[in-house]
Design a protein around this motif. Structure first.
Motif, PDB file in Angstrom:
ATOM      1  N   ASP A  81       0.871  -1.165   0.000  1.00 49.73           N
ATOM      2  CA  ASP A  81       0.000   0.000   0.000  1.00 49.73           C
ATOM      3  C   ASP A  81       0.906   1.213   0.000  1.00 49.73           C
ATOM      4  O   ASP A  81       2.060   1.149   0.436  1.00 49.73           O
ATOM      5  CB  ASP A  81      -0.987  -0.011   1.170  1.00 49.73           C
ATOM      6  CG  ASP A  81      -0.334   0.030   2.536  1.00 49.73           C
ATOM      7  OD1 ASP A  81       0.127   1.117   2.939  1.00 49.73           O
ATOM      8  OD2 ASP A  81      -0.289  -1.017   3.214  1.00 49.73           O
ATOM      9  N   VAL A  82       0.417   2.343  -0.516  1.00 48.86           N
ATOM     10  CA  VAL A  82       1.313   3.437  -0.888  1.00 48.86           C
ATOM     11  C   VAL A  82       1.593   4.411   0.246  1.00 48.86           C
ATOM     12  O   VAL A  82       2.722   4.839   0.432  1.00 48.86           O
ATOM     13  CB  VAL A  82       0.779   4.172  -2.135  1.00 48.86           C
ATOM     14  CG1 VAL A  82       1.589   5.441  -2.408  1.00 48.86           C
ATOM     15  CG2 VAL A  82       0.848   3.232  -3.337  1.00 48.86           C
ATOM     16  N   GLY A  83       0.576   4.825   1.006  1.00 50.48           N
ATOM     17  CA  GLY A  83       0.806   5.854   2.013  1.00 50.48           C
ATOM     18  C   GLY A  83       1.073   7.207   1.379  1.00 50.48           C
ATOM     19  O   GLY A  83       2.040   7.900   1.728  1.00 50.48           O
ATOM     20  N   GLN A  84       0.202   7.600   0.453  1.00 45.49           N
ATOM     21  CA  GLN A  84       0.350   8.874  -0.263  1.00 45.49           C
ATOM     22  C   GLN A  84       0.286  10.048   0.707  1.00 45.49           C
ATOM     23  O   GLN A  84      -0.555  10.087   1.605  1.00 45.49           O
ATOM     24  CB  GLN A  84      -0.779   8.999  -1.283  1.00 45.49           C
ATOM     25  CG  GLN A  84      -0.800  10.293  -2.044  1.00 45.49           C
ATOM     26  CD  GLN A  84       0.358  10.405  -3.024  1.00 45.49           C
ATOM     27  OE1 GLN A  84       0.741   9.426  -3.651  1.00 45.49           O
ATOM     28  NE2 GLN A  84       0.916  11.601  -3.154  1.00 45.49           N
ATOM     29  N   ILE A  85       1.182  11.029   0.517  1.00 44.84           N
ATOM     30  CA  ILE A  85       1.046  12.270   1.281  1.00 44.84           C
ATOM     31  C   ILE A  85       0.248  13.275   0.451  1.00 44.84           C
ATOM     32  O   ILE A  85       0.315  13.285  -0.777  1.00 44.84           O
ATOM     33  CB  ILE A  85       2.399  12.865   1.742  1.00 44.84           C
ATOM     34  CG1 ILE A  85       3.126  13.558   0.589  1.00 44.84           C
ATOM     35  CG2 ILE A  85       3.281  11.825   2.394  1.00 44.84           C
ATOM     36  CD1 ILE A  85       3.210  15.053   0.742  1.00 44.84           C
ATOM     37  N   LEU A  86      -0.543  14.090   1.141  1.00 46.33           N
ATOM     38  CA  LEU A  86      -1.281  15.180   0.521  1.00 46.33           C
ATOM     39  C   LEU A  86      -1.070  16.421   1.378  1.00 46.33           C
ATOM     40  O   LEU A  86      -0.828  16.317   2.586  1.00 46.33           O
ATOM     41  CB  LEU A  86      -2.763  14.823   0.393  1.00 46.33           C
ATOM     42  CG  LEU A  86      -3.033  13.633  -0.542  1.00 46.33           C
ATOM     43  CD1 LEU A  86      -4.450  13.112  -0.366  1.00 46.33           C
ATOM     44  CD2 LEU A  86      -2.786  14.009  -2.002  1.00 46.33           C
TER      45      LEU A  86
ATOM     46  N   THR B   6      -3.412   6.465   2.519  1.00 46.21           N
ATOM     47  CA  THR B   6      -2.563   7.599   2.905  1.00 46.21           C
ATOM     48  C   THR B   6      -1.864   7.312   4.225  1.00 46.21           C
ATOM     49  O   THR B   6      -1.286   8.229   4.823  1.00 46.21           O
ATOM     50  CB  THR B   6      -3.403   8.881   3.063  1.00 46.21           C
ATOM     51  OG1 THR B   6      -4.422   8.645   4.033  1.00 46.21           O
ATOM     52  CG2 THR B   6      -4.028   9.315   1.745  1.00 46.21           C
ATOM     53  N   ASP B   7      -1.929   6.060   4.693  1.00 37.91           N
ATOM     54  CA  ASP B   7      -1.397   5.726   6.017  1.00 37.91           C
ATOM     55  C   ASP B   7      -2.023   6.653   7.058  1.00 37.91           C
ATOM     56  O   ASP B   7      -1.343   7.211   7.910  1.00 37.91           O
ATOM     57  CB  ASP B   7       0.121   5.832   6.027  1.00 37.91           C
ATOM     58  CG  ASP B   7       0.770   5.367   7.329  1.00 37.91           C
ATOM     59  OD1 ASP B   7       0.120   4.591   8.059  1.00 37.91           O
ATOM     60  OD2 ASP B   7       1.920   5.775   7.599  1.00 37.91           O
TER      61      ASP B   7
ATOM     62  N   LEU C 129      -7.355  12.079  -3.866  1.00 39.36           N
ATOM     63  CA  LEU C 129      -6.303  11.206  -4.384  1.00 39.36           C
ATOM     64  C   LEU C 129      -6.799  10.433  -5.608  1.00 39.36           C
ATOM     65  O   LEU C 129      -6.053  10.262  -6.585  1.00 39.36           O
ATOM     66  CB  LEU C 129      -5.849  10.248  -3.275  1.00 39.36           C
ATOM     67  CG  LEU C 129      -4.838   9.172  -3.652  1.00 39.36           C
ATOM     68  CD1 LEU C 129      -3.595   9.765  -4.311  1.00 39.36           C
ATOM     69  CD2 LEU C 129      -4.449   8.356  -2.411  1.00 39.36           C
ATOM     70  N   MET C 130      -8.029   9.971  -5.564  1.00 35.93           N
ATOM     71  CA  MET C 130      -8.568   9.248  -6.716  1.00 35.93           C
ATOM     72  C   MET C 130      -8.583  10.140  -7.961  1.00 35.93           C
ATOM     73  O   MET C 130      -8.252   9.687  -9.069  1.00 35.93           O
ATOM     74  CB  MET C 130      -9.970   8.737  -6.396  1.00 35.93           C
ATOM     75  CG  MET C 130      -9.995   7.640  -5.343  1.00 35.93           C
ATOM     76  SD  MET C 130     -11.694   7.172  -4.920  1.00 35.93           S
ATOM     77  CE  MET C 130     -11.438   6.272  -3.384  1.00 35.93           C
TER      78      MET C 130
ATOM     79  N   ASP D 251     -15.755  14.837 -12.685  1.00 35.53           N
ATOM     80  CA  ASP D 251     -14.879  15.151 -11.555  1.00 35.53           C
ATOM     81  C   ASP D 251     -14.932  13.985 -10.571  1.00 35.53           C
ATOM     82  O   ASP D 251     -15.891  13.816  -9.818  1.00 35.53           O
ATOM     83  CB  ASP D 251     -15.358  16.441 -10.889  1.00 35.53           C
ATOM     84  CG  ASP D 251     -14.466  16.875  -9.731  1.00 35.53           C
ATOM     85  OD1 ASP D 251     -13.734  16.031  -9.177  1.00 35.53           O
ATOM     86  OD2 ASP D 251     -14.523  18.060  -9.359  1.00 35.53           O
ATOM     87  N   ALA D 252     -13.876  13.158 -10.577  1.00 34.31           N
ATOM     88  CA  ALA D 252     -13.857  11.961  -9.726  1.00 34.31           C
ATOM     89  C   ALA D 252     -13.893  12.317  -8.251  1.00 34.31           C
ATOM     90  O   ALA D 252     -14.476  11.587  -7.440  1.00 34.31           O
ATOM     91  CB  ALA D 252     -12.622  11.119 -10.032  1.00 34.31           C
ATOM     92  N   GLU D 253     -13.284  13.444  -7.887  1.00 34.40           N
ATOM     93  CA  GLU D 253     -13.287  13.848  -6.476  1.00 34.40           C
ATOM     94  C   GLU D 253     -14.703  14.139  -6.010  1.00 34.40           C
ATOM     95  O   GLU D 253     -15.130  13.693  -4.928  1.00 34.40           O
ATOM     96  CB  GLU D 253     -12.406  15.079  -6.280  1.00 34.40           C
ATOM     97  CG  GLU D 253     -12.304  15.517  -4.826  1.00 34.40           C
ATOM     98  CD  GLU D 253     -11.277  16.600  -4.601  1.00 34.40           C
ATOM     99  OE1 GLU D 253     -11.180  17.100  -3.456  1.00 34.40           O
ATOM    100  OE2 GLU D 253     -10.555  16.963  -5.561  1.00 34.40           O
TER     101      GLU D 253
END
Length: 541
Positions: free
Chosen positions: A284-289, A364-365, A378-379, A453-455
């Motif tokens: 799993d990625v743990g994306q930062i935003l 996103t952890d 993110l999507m 708009d996916a968000e």
């Protein structure tokens, strides 16, 4: 019997290879059923113009346990967005179309409190992975050369006693080493006291779980989290598995090189290549935003190292004696920061470079990279290249100039998003009747109005059903049923309890017969929610 029909939606169900086929989904008494189109139903929902998916499953989200209690104490003003309370957690997940979330770092000595807290989260199913690999007894056994069977039985007993669904290892042997004043521990370095290496810890735990037959492989927070050049440790950890199944978690934080003028660079493509060529590995990625959040981890070694970067400047470090640790550091990710901007691009590069979506999970952890409520954003980043390029252009100019992300044209499809957020986590956790819309599956269903708009689409589902009960309508919670708890029941030699009882360094600080959580107690902890034990298929070494 209560019967419901979702009529005329576009169904996206990767488990059955269904990609946007218009049709009906029937529900009876909490399960998906085949309904004749003329059969009368109690409720007929018009899903025309909508996408119909299984409910989302968050495989890695810090939602309960002692560390989250500390987070809420440390940051009471920010908790509503960074670390919502139990009621808000369940509601916010359901409002995005998610129907399950799993706590990835349950301390064995704190298992009862973690289950109590998860039981207080409404609507969504839950479960937890118990932390091993830094506890005194496991390290002592490994150091003394315990046989693989004894280690397997000990791991099986801890999973049984804590009613965990899986096992997590955090900075293998590193939390313990920090207590002996070591400030780093790479994959082949020896623990100053126990004289074992992280490689030995990872290999022993992965082998034990494989033989116990747990569906979810060892959940690995690798060595040197957040350190420039840590890609070498991450690749060495993959090698340490020696072909055994392993799930590397929040890999964005483990994909850093040390090249360039800043001595900090992206190694996402190197890790993607390794994952693509190692079918035994999932991630799993743990994306930062960007924005305010708080980092919460058992990795006291690394949390101590970054405490001075906290924003606001306060932090908590806790030693859980003979078991684990805990570090809480508030953090604000900024677009103008070279490091933060690079972290943002690294996560997206990983999503877009790994070829098999069935071995990738969107995370996103929470709350470490960003709150889970940012998933719809993110999507959109993953599905909309023009939007992604627009966001990339706002970042630190050095990152924009060198990022491989600029040249990545891939846009994830709804089908791929359904894999990353539904089908893949269900498969990786062994939840055969979740993450899909086949006949007999649990009626955990999300219905989204189609939008460019996916968000916007993923932020406000038209309907969400939990076990066939409508819980969200037009993005608003309309019911708060109690979710179920998923846990594993591995077979192990009960004689391990006598061997544990004979030691002075007993796990959980209790006699084994008092340490184990029974089914009745688990049911009380979980507010009377259903108990859903997962099957384990024991394998030989």
């Amino acid at each position: 019997m209560t019967t419901l029909r979702l009529r005329g939606g576009r169904v996206v169900d990767p488990v059955h290879g269904i990609d946007g086929v218009r049709g009906d989904v029937g529900v009876r008494d909490g399960r998906i059923v085949a309904l004749d189109e003329r059969e009368p139903v109690d409720q007929d929902i018009d899903a025309a113009g909508c996408i119909v998916m299984a409910g989302g499953i968050d495989l890695h989200s810090h939602i309960a346990g002692g560390k989250m209690t500390l987070v809420r104490l440390l940051m009471p003003g920010e908790c509503s967005c960074c670390a919502p309370g139990t009621l808000a957690t369940g509601c916010r997940y359901a409002e995005m179309g998610y129907t399950a979330a799993f706590e990835p770092a349950m301390a064995a000595s704190n298992a009862r409190q973690a289950h109590l807290e998860m039981g207080d989260i409404p609507i969504i199913d839950h479960g937890a992975y118990v932390m091993l690999g830094n506890d005194e007894l496991f390290l002592r056994m490994l150091s003394e050369g315990a046989e693989a069977q004894e280690l397997r039985d000990y791991v099986g007993w801890v999973v049984h006693a804590t009613k965990a669904l899986g096992v997590k290892v955090v900075n293998p042997a590193g939390i313990s080493a920090f207590k002996f004043n070591q400030r780093r521990l790479d994959v082949d370095e020896r623990h100053v006291h126990w004289q074992v290496t992280p490689r030995q810890v990872v290999r022993a735990l992965a082998q034990a779980l494989h033989e116990l037959g747990l569906a979810h492989p060892l959940h690995i927070h690798a060595s040197n989290l957040g350190v420039a050049g840590n890609i070498e440790s991450t690749l060495a950890t993959i090698a340490a598995l020696d072909g055994l199944p392993g799930h590397l978690t929040h890999v964005q934080f483990h994909s850093y090189g040390a090249e360039g003028p800043h001595k900090f660079s992206s190694a996402a493509l190197r890790l993607a290549e390794a994952v693509n060529t190692h079918p035994n590995v999932s991630i799993d990625v743990g994306q930062i935003l960007f924005g305010q959040t708080v980092t919460a981890s058992a990795d006291t070694m690394r949390q101590h190292a970054i405490a001075g970067l906290g924003s606001p400047r306060k932090w908590v470090g806790a030693d859980i004696e003979c078991d684990a640790g805990c570090g809480i550091v508030p953090f604000r990710y900024r677009e103008s920061s070279y490091v933060n901007a690079l972290q943002w691009t690294i996560g997206l590069e990983l999503f877009l470079s790994i070829t098999d979506p069935w071995r990738v999970v969107l995370t996103t952890d929470h709350p470490n990279g960003a709150p889970f409520t940012s998933y719809p954003h993110l999507m959109r980043l993953l599905m909309d290249k023009p939007f992604r390029d627009e966001q990339l252009a706002k970042l630190h100019p050095d990152v924009v100039a060198q990022s491989a992300l600029r040249e990545m044209k891939r846009e994830l499809t709804l089908y791929e998003i359904a894999i990353l957020t539904r089908a893949a986590p269900a498969r990786l956790l062994g939840l055969a009747d979740r993450g899909q819309l086949g006949v007999g599956a649990a009626a955990d269903i999300a219905v989204y109005r189609e939008q460019r708009d996916a968000e916007a689409m993923f932020s406000t589902p038209a309907w969400v059903l939990k076990d066939g009960v409508p819980v969200v309508r037009d993005g608003r919670v309309v019911a708060t049923p109690v979710g179920a708890v998923h846990y594993a029941e591995p077979a192990f030699d009960a004689g391990i309890e006598r061997r544990i009882a004979a030691r002075t360094d007993r796990p959980l600080g209790l006699h084994p017969r008092h340490a184990a959580i029974g089914r009745d107690e688990l049911c009380r902890c979980c507010n009377g929610g259903r108990l859903l034990p997962a099957e384990c298929f024991a394998r030989s070494g």
